[in-house]
Design an enzyme around this catalytic site. Structure first.
Site, mmCIF file in Angstrom:
data_model
loop_
_atom_site.group_PDB
_atom_site.id
_atom_site.type_symbol
_atom_site.label_atom_id
_atom_site.label_comp_id
_atom_site.label_asym_id
_atom_site.label_seq_id
_atom_site.Cartn_x
_atom_site.Cartn_y
_atom_site.Cartn_z
ATOM 1 N N CYS A 104 0.844 -1.270 0.027
ATOM 2 C CA CYS A 104 0.048 0.015 0.072
ATOM 3 C C CYS A 104 0.828 1.422 -0.073
ATOM 4 O O CYS A 104 0.115 2.319 -0.309
ATOM 5 C CB CYS A 104 -1.066 0.101 1.260
ATOM 6 N N HIS A 114 -3.653 6.987 3.088
ATOM 7 C CA HIS A 114 -4.045 5.525 2.670
ATOM 8 C C HIS A 114 -5.377 5.190 3.114
ATOM 9 O O HIS A 114 -5.567 5.695 4.281
ATOM 10 C CB HIS A 114 -2.921 4.513 2.724
ATOM 11 N N ASN A 125 -10.177 -0.474 -0.085
ATOM 12 C CA ASN A 125 -8.450 -0.295 0.018
ATOM 13 C C ASN A 125 -7.859 -0.788 -1.326
ATOM 14 O O ASN A 125 -8.132 -1.973 -1.586
ATOM 15 C CB ASN A 125 -7.932 -1.184 1.056
HETATM 16 O O1 UT7 Z 1 -3.670 -1.681 4.001
HETATM 17 C C1 UT7 Z 1 -2.959 -1.665 4.761
HETATM 18 C C2 UT7 Z 1 -3.015 -2.874 5.883
HETATM 19 N N1 UT7 Z 1 -4.529 -3.155 6.068
HETATM 20 C C3 UT7 Z 1 -4.887 -2.534 7.322
HETATM 21 O O2 UT7 Z 1 -4.325 -1.564 7.934
HETATM 22 C C4 UT7 Z 1 -6.132 -3.114 7.937
HETATM 23 C C5 UT7 Z 1 -6.328 -2.609 9.376
HETATM 24 N N2 UT7 Z 1 -7.123 -3.219 10.118
HETATM 25 C C6 UT7 Z 1 -8.599 -3.010 10.150
HETATM 26 O O3 UT7 Z 1 -8.842 -2.245 9.211
HETATM 27 C C7 UT7 Z 1 -9.530 -3.738 10.747
HETATM 28 O O4 UT7 Z 1 -8.849 -4.609 11.917
HETATM 29 C C8 UT7 Z 1 -10.595 -4.723 10.230
HETATM 30 C C9 UT7 Z 1 -11.450 -4.003 9.465
HETATM 31 C C10 UT7 Z 1 -9.665 -5.602 9.518
HETATM 32 C C11 UT7 Z 1 -11.400 -5.469 11.294
HETATM 33 O O5 UT7 Z 1 -12.010 -4.631 12.363
HETATM 34 P P1 UT7 Z 1 -11.893 -4.861 13.840
HETATM 35 O O6 UT7 Z 1 -12.726 -3.766 14.462
HETATM 36 O O7 UT7 Z 1 -10.428 -4.763 14.151
HETATM 37 O O8 UT7 Z 1 -12.644 -6.176 13.974
HETATM 38 P P2 UT7 Z 1 -12.168 -7.465 14.640
HETATM 39 O O9 UT7 Z 1 -11.110 -7.974 13.626
HETATM 40 O O10 UT7 Z 1 -11.760 -7.216 16.143
HETATM 41 O O11 UT7 Z 1 -13.478 -8.427 14.741
HETATM 42 C C12 UT7 Z 1 -14.625 -7.826 15.196
HETATM 43 C C13 UT7 Z 1 -15.568 -8.908 15.143
HETATM 44 C C14 UT7 Z 1 -15.184 -10.267 15.145
HETATM 45 O O12 UT7 Z 1 -16.217 -11.232 15.853
HETATM 46 P P3 UT7 Z 1 -16.204 -11.592 17.383
HETATM 47 O O13 UT7 Z 1 -14.848 -12.284 17.403
HETATM 48 O O14 UT7 Z 1 -16.120 -10.441 18.050
HETATM 49 O O15 UT7 Z 1 -17.478 -12.381 17.609
HETATM 50 C C15 UT7 Z 1 -15.171 -10.864 13.711
HETATM 51 O O16 UT7 Z 1 -15.186 -12.121 13.417
HETATM 52 O O17 UT7 Z 1 -16.257 -8.587 13.750
HETATM 53 C C16 UT7 Z 1 -16.083 -9.909 13.122
HETATM 54 N N3 UT7 Z 1 -16.042 -9.668 11.733
HETATM 55 C C17 UT7 Z 1 -16.932 -9.175 10.927
HETATM 56 N N4 UT7 Z 1 -18.387 -9.466 11.142
HETATM 57 C C18 UT7 Z 1 -19.186 -9.117 9.885
HETATM 58 C C19 UT7 Z 1 -14.785 -9.701 10.986
HETATM 59 N N5 UT7 Z 1 -14.943 -9.335 9.585
HETATM 60 C C20 UT7 Z 1 -16.403 -9.255 9.557
HETATM 61 C C21 UT7 Z 1 -17.321 -9.003 8.486
HETATM 62 N N6 UT7 Z 1 -18.465 -8.967 8.909
HETATM 63 N N7 UT7 Z 1 -16.794 -8.786 7.116
#
Ligand code: UT7
Length: 325
Positions: A112, A252, A282
């Site tokens: 990225c 980004h 992204n």
């Molecule tokens: O391009 C540069 C590199 N990339 C980044 O910088 C990405 C950085 N990370 C992020 O943007 C975020 O961490 C994400 C968008 C990937 C995830 O968001 P989060 O708020 O960190 O969510 P999480 O991974 O802590 O997950 C929270 C919950 C989980 O469920 P439980 O374990 O709490 O029951 C996940 O399973 O949300 C669930 N979850 C979803 N639910 C519905 C994860 N993805 C999804 C989804 N739809 N697509």
């Protein structure tokens, strides 16, 4: 002598994939994607479109915007993690498509942050006297390495390309500073394990799904916020200015919550931060050039304004550039 962006162009594939469409593919919801990421829809390349096809269209627009001919281009740099093939470089396919017969051509891999790295290399190749006119492209077809069954990644990614043409100028336009960084100790947080010399493609690597992008989003989030804020601060200091002098920050676009946290650390209001994540998600190396093109076209910045591009991505890599348009 300064370095001026004499032309800029972008290309977004026609197909729009909305959050509602994704609800039919994986266990997710428009509400979750919107509130957790800020993304509403993204563009997806067609089956026949490779990264060079998007890159060529963006470059053609930049060439026309710069009012130059392809023969005037001395070097083509393509930043991508979704090259058409492992080799030859995507830049060579772009050279062929543009008929830029007098140019050198090579790719760089900085995920990225690739466009920020590419812009820095392009600027320095001109400043050192090696080249006069350099085309820098950020282009990706992330949809081709996306696991469409993995809700942790497939809701985040999209396809796009953005291109700029750099040349020396006696005007006040310049790339005022650049700061680049990396930490390979975190390489396992964002990667595609299969297909290279570590795990050459076999039936086994395909069965094990090693040819998809893998991401530990949660761990990346915290590092991204710190690295982006730090990079922007360092580049702004290197330019000899302060955040108050910057007209627009173009970050980004991986997650709106990352962008908001970075703005808070920089102590700048969100009015000074460009956002288009809702439309494209992204798009890795394509994100910042596509956003810069849009910001200029929409009149959010004009000649003489100062913009800071800042990015973070796989590698891990990060960086920022400060540009006086
Ligand atoms: O391009 C540069 C590199 N990339 C980044 O910088 C990405 C950085 N990370 C992020 O943007 C975020 O961490 C994400 C968008 C990937 C995830 O968001 P989060 O708020 O960190 O969510 P999480 O991974 O802590 O997950 C929270 C919950 C989980 O469920 P439980 O374990 O709490 O029951 C996940 O399973 O949300 C669930 N979850 C979803 N639910 C519905 C994860 N993805 C999804 C989804 N739809 N697509």
């Amino acid at each position: 002598m300064g370095i001026e962006i004499i032309g800029i162009g972008s290309y977004l594939p026609e197909k729009i994939l909305t959050n509602i469409d994704l609800e039919k593919l994986v266990e997710t919801s428009d509400e979750w994607i919107t509130t957790r990421t800020g993304i509403k829809e993204r563009r997806i390349a067609s089956e026949s479109e490779a990264t060079s096809d998007l890159a060529i269209k963006a470059a053609e627009r930049a060439i026309s915007n710069a009012k130059i001919s392809p023969e005037e281009i001395d070097a083509i740099i393509v930043a991508t993690i979704t090259p058409d093939m492992a080799f030859p470089s995507t830049a060579c396919f772009v050279q062929k498509g543009l008929k830029a017969v007098n140019s050198a051509a090579f790719d760089i891999s900085a995920a990225c942050s690739g466009f920020i790295y590419g812009l820095t290399i392009g600027k320095d190749l001109i400043k050192s006297g090696t080249f006069n006119t350099v085309l820098v492209i950020g282009g990706e077809t992330l949809s081709k390495i996306t696991d469409w069954h993995d809700r942790n990644t497939c809701v985040l990614l999209g396809d796009a390309a953005g291109a700029v043409i750099l040349r020396k100028t006696n005007s006040s336009s310049d790339i005022l500073s650049s700061y680049l960084g990396a930490n390979g100790n975190y390489s396992d947080l964002l990667l595609m394990p299969g297909g290279g010399s570590r795990n050459p493609t076999t039936h086994k690597t395909v069965d094990e799904q090693l040819h998809y992008l893998k991401m530990e989003g949660n761990k990346l989030f915290k590092i991204a916020v710190k690295a982006m804020a730090d990079s922007a601060q360092k580049a702004i200091a290197l330019a000899g200015i302060t955040c108050n002098d910057v007209n627009l920050i173009i970050p980004h676009q991986a997650n709106i919550r990352i962008v908001e946290a970075v703005a808070k650390l920089l102590n700048v209001s969100m009015d000074k931060v460009f956002l288009n994540i809702h439309k494209y998600g992204n798009t890795s190396a394509a994100t910042t050039p596509v956003a810069l093109e849009e910001a200029i076209r929409e009149g959010k910045v004009k000649k003489g304004d100062i913009v800071t591009l800042v990015a973070f991505g796989g590698g891990l890599t990060w960086g920022a550039v400060v540009i006086r348009l």
